[in-house]
Enzyme design. Structure first.
Site, short mmCIF file in Angstrom:
data_model
loop_
_atom_site.label_atom_id
_atom_site.label_comp_id
_atom_site.label_asym_id
_atom_site.label_seq_id
_atom_site.Cartn_x
_atom_site.Cartn_y
_atom_site.Cartn_z
N HIS A 132 -42.11 -3.38 19.02
CA HIS A 132 -42.86 -2.12 19.00
C HIS A 132 -42.49 -1.30 20.23
CE1 HIS A 132 -46.23 0.65 18.49
NE2 HIS A 132 -46.47 0.50 19.79
N THR B 18 -9.42 4.47 0.74
CA THR B 18 -10.38 5.57 0.62
C THR B 18 -11.46 5.53 1.70
OG1 THR B 18 -10.04 5.80 -1.76
CG2 THR B 18 -12.14 6.58 -0.88
N GLY C 186 -22.54 13.68 -3.67
CA GLY C 186 -23.08 15.03 -3.74
C GLY C 186 -24.14 15.32 -2.70
N LYS D 88 -2.09 4.88 3.19
CA LYS D 88 -2.41 4.32 4.50
C LYS D 88 -3.30 3.11 4.39
CE LYS D 88 -2.06 8.47 7.39
NZ LYS D 88 -2.83 9.40 8.22
N GLY E 170 -6.25 0.79 4.83
CA GLY E 170 -7.66 1.17 5.00
C GLY E 170 -8.20 1.90 3.79
N SER F 97 -9.80 3.87 -6.30
CA SER F 97 -10.30 4.95 -7.15
C SER F 97 -9.94 6.31 -6.59
CB SER F 97 -11.83 4.84 -7.29
OG SER F 97 -12.44 5.02 -6.01
N GLY G 166 -25.49 14.98 -8.23
CA GLY G 166 -26.52 14.70 -7.22
C GLY G 166 -26.60 13.23 -6.86
N GLY G 167 -25.48 12.52 -7.00
CA GLY G 167 -25.43 11.13 -6.57
C GLY G 167 -25.13 11.05 -5.09
N GLU H 213 0.85 -1.19 0.00
CA GLU H 213 0.00 0.00 0.00
C GLU H 213 0.88 1.24 0.00
OE1 GLU H 213 -2.34 2.98 -0.05
OE2 GLU H 213 -3.29 1.01 -0.22
#
Length: 462
Positions: free
Chosen positions: A439, A45, A184, A41, A43, A144, A180-181, A38
């Site tokens: 409940h 993203t 966002g 770090k 872990g 990514s 707007g995903g 790696e």
């Protein structure tokens, strides 16, 4: 390149994010000798720049909203503002604790952890820190990074990515969010709670466009009520600096101005310059192509996580990494049903789902074979107590199983566990209706929705 030929690992993993470290932990548990490489770090993203820090910001925003709205619950409180440095300390403390625990876990499993930037040098080796690390099998898990658009330069100051937004040294007075995903709307929600004037720009017809249209409309209604502005159905044209911020122009000529522009149009794979193509690994638009068992076209190389064109979710990375480890250890493995993966957007209100949308169900089974039922949270006691609005929508194949569960409302992410079981066990509404739900809980709403779908509604009308 130095090569210690005496050490050949069973599995060499390039990338220590969710997919990579899950594969390392499971493979070592199954007796394989594992090297995990790696460059940043352990872990990845999710822990450092994604799931964990964004949810911490959202929770801080929830606390701020609770302070503002305390009086409606009979509690006297005052809201004096956001101390962004203290918010970052809270967020960073959460990350640090999880990071330390993960480091200890990897060490305890006897995984050989190598910090450095690796590059695939053959179908069975990775070069890192001047050494050649040999493995019988390679797993690519390089993840990514935030994407941008052609001509839109992210400067880290006025035009920022989600990475920058997580460490911003101030609460912006105003912000335009491009996209707007999931990313966002989560930042829109957190920033609005912090006091920012927010406008979301989404080129498609709805916010969270991957969700069932009903969920999108419910979220849009809730955002309007909160004062979060949005513009839908028109694509971005250009951005330019103003004296104090940024001006965004859309394809129809409409303009918006704000202090900052957050580019939240998704994340793209990290694959360039890492030797993948040189080794003949099949790729498409930067993604590594795999089969249902996460195998590439090169027999000794697999790939998982955001690097492959599956759902970009940490828990998908975990599952894919575990699948590869178990396959290499000789266990019987089952391909992942990606429709059966729970999905949660942690804005206020939350959007949670599992299975397929009503539109997709009609496409697959035929419009006359699909039944949809909506259960309004207004009939749920705990949701009333929490003062949250929303719905649970069930999508069923007529006289058959529930193939989609779509929920909007505060804390709905905590209800998606049972929804996942309903979908993945192909449960009939009558079978779920027989289960007794506590409940008053919000979980009870899921039971009530199935009671209604089974033809015996309790706290809802026929």
């Amino acid at each position: 390149m130095a090569n210690d030929a005496s050490t050949v690992f069973d599995l060499v993993i390039l990338g220590g994010g969710s997919g990579g470290y899950a594969a390392a932990l499971r493979a070592s548990q199954l007796g394989l000798d594992v090297a995990l490489i790696e460059k940043n770090k352990l872990g990845g993203t999710c822990l450092h720049n994604g799931c964990i820090p964004t949810k911490a910001l959202l929770h801080a925003g929830e606390v701020a909203d609770s302070a503002r709205e305390a009086e409606q619950f009979g509690v006297k409180a005052t809201f004096d503002g956001i101390d962004i440095n203290a918010v970052h300390k809270y967020k960073d403390d959460v990350i640090a604790g999880l990071y330390k625990g993960l480091q200890g876990l990897v060490a305890s499993r006897k995984v050989t952890y190598i910090e450095g930037e690796g590059r695939v040098s053959s179908p069975t080796s990775v070069d890192v820190n001047g050494q050649r690390i040999q493995g019988r099998h390679l797993l690519l898990a390089t993840g990514s990074v935030p994407k941008s658009l052609p001509g839109l330069e992210i400067d880290g100051n006025r035009v920022i990515s989600s990475d920058h937004a997580l460490t911003l040294d101030r609460v912006p007075q105003s912000a335009i969010i491009l996209g707007g995903g999931v990313i966002g709307v989560e930042f829109a929600s957190a920033w609005k709670s912090f006091g920012t004037d927010v406008t979301v720009i989404e080129g498609l017809k709805h916010l969270v466009p991957a969700e069932d249209e009903n969920s999108s409309k419910l979220l849009e209604r809730a955002f309007r009520k909160r004062g979060i502005k949005f513009n839908l159905g028109t694509f971005f044209e250009k951005a330019e600096y103003t004296e104090n911020g940024v001006r965004v122009t859309l394809a129809d000529g409409k303009t918006f101005e704000a202090e900052v522009l957050l580019v939240a149009i998704g994340r793209g794979p990290v694959s360039q310059g890492l030797g993948y193509e040189e080794q003949g690994v099949a790729m498409d638009r930067g993604y590594v192509l795999v089969d249902e068992y996460m195998r590439t076209n090169v027999p000794t190389i697999s790939a998982v996580g955001d690097l492959v064109p599956t759902l970009q979710l940490a828990h998908v990375g975990f599952a894919e990494g575990i699948l590869v480890a178990e396959r290499l250890a000789g266990l019987k493995t089952v391909p992942i049903d990606y429709d059966g993966v729970p999905r949660v957007t942690y804005c206020h209100p939350e959007v949670a789902s599992v299975g397929i949308t009503e539109a997709k169900a009609k496409e697959v089974y035929g419009a006359d074979k699909v039944v949809a039922l909506k259960y309004n949270l207004a009939g749920n006691g705990k949701s009333k107590i929490l003062k949250t609005a929303g719905e649970i929508k069930l999508v069923q194949v007529k006289d058959g199983a529930v193939v989609g569960v779509h929920m909007v409302g505060d804390r709905m992410g905590e209800q998606v566990g049972e929804a996942q079981l309903v979908y993945n066990w192909e449960a009939l509404p009558a079978e779920v209706a027989q289960l007794i739900h506590a409940h008053p809980t919000q979980n009870e709403a899921l039971g009530e929705a199935h009671l209604a779908l089974a033809g015996k509604p309790l706290h809802s009308h026929d």
